[in-house]
Enzyme design. Sequence first.
Site, short mmCIF file in Angstrom:
data_model
loop_
_atom_site.label_atom_id
_atom_site.label_comp_id
_atom_site.label_asym_id
_atom_site.label_seq_id
_atom_site.Cartn_x
_atom_site.Cartn_y
_atom_site.Cartn_z
N ASP A 105 1.71 4.87 -4.64
CA ASP A 105 2.22 3.85 -3.22
C ASP A 105 1.26 2.63 -3.25
OD1 ASP A 105 0.06 4.32 -0.88
OD2 ASP A 105 0.41 5.87 -2.04
N SER A 106 1.96 1.45 -3.02
CA SER A 106 1.18 0.26 -2.77
C SER A 106 0.49 -0.24 -3.91
CB SER A 106 0.43 0.38 -1.53
OG SER A 106 -0.02 -1.01 -1.33
N ALA A 107 -0.84 -0.19 -4.05
CA ALA A 107 -1.75 -0.35 -5.16
C ALA A 107 -1.35 0.65 -6.15
CB ALA A 107 -3.09 -0.83 -4.85
N HIS B 130 5.24 -0.90 5.80
CA HIS B 130 4.51 -0.36 4.69
C HIS B 130 3.88 0.99 4.84
CE1 HIS B 130 2.70 -1.41 0.64
NE2 HIS B 130 1.53 -1.05 1.20
#
Length: 329
Positions: A165-167, A296
Amino acid sequence: MDSSTKPEVAYEVPPYLRVFKDGHVERLIGTDIVPPSLDIQTGVSSKDIIIIPESGLSARFYLPKLTHTHQKLPLIIYFHGGAFCISSASDPHYHRSLNSLAFHANAIAVSVNYRRVPEHPLPIAYEDSWEVLQWVASQYSKLGDGAEAWLNSHADFERVFLAGDSAGANIAHHLAMRAADKELAGGVRLLGAILVHPYFWGEEAIGVEVLDPARKAMVDKWWLYVCSSLKGNDDPLINPVAVGAPSLAGLGCKRVLVCVAEKDILRDRGRVYYEALVKSGWPGGAEIVETEGEDHVFHLFNPTCEKAVVIMKRLASFINQDKALLLLG
């Protein structure tokens, strides 16, 4: 010097951390940790393993409750988020999420504890993640004599997925690209990649970014801090569709699932990535899922809400899609 004098702040990366002129780093969030355990709610067991003793590179392994001794399960290599600078595989949010993912997908998960910025500048996080992926692949043995017991006994190396997820989703993408050019140990091939609210960005505002310049400016600052690049936020590491970025047609897996959230400032970057992948000539199959009314990585912070459970079940369905098709056929 007066010991009561507070050190001067050299740089702040809100809301993540501040760096002081004397060199020390104060992380403001993502610092809590929990040990591996047997999770009572899911029956998932976990353990930590040092992968590279020289650097301390490690990963947390998750094994769901088995129904029989020789059961073979999908294998997920997972990369946590945190803008490359906070959080860890031991973070309570990730530990809980990986227990849930291993349970719902009935899969082994390996959560990578890559080293973080600023102590370890990029591309170290990518290199650490690749090292763990290669180490995991090296455990594959048709003779059943791999060194790591859970992988040796229960991992189905025909069903290997990268996820994050994300980075961590950013890392999963770049490792899938690298796997097309550099062979994995044991001839292991990636079946799929899961990108949850991927941390992709760019210099020019698009979509929701145009309507929220303050938040865009904050996200701009994150990447400029974690990666010194003349290309800024159009560096291919953060903008995989930028001019000069490698063609997405070279992605080294068969299936991709992209998840985005309606209120996420990164939402449109995930959409653009999905659209570019579909149009690139890549021969695999891509899917995109959007969660309405959420921001997010909401599923990490509110894991029991209905939409978080839906997302987890969607990931599990994607991971087990080939098995389901095999049973139907």
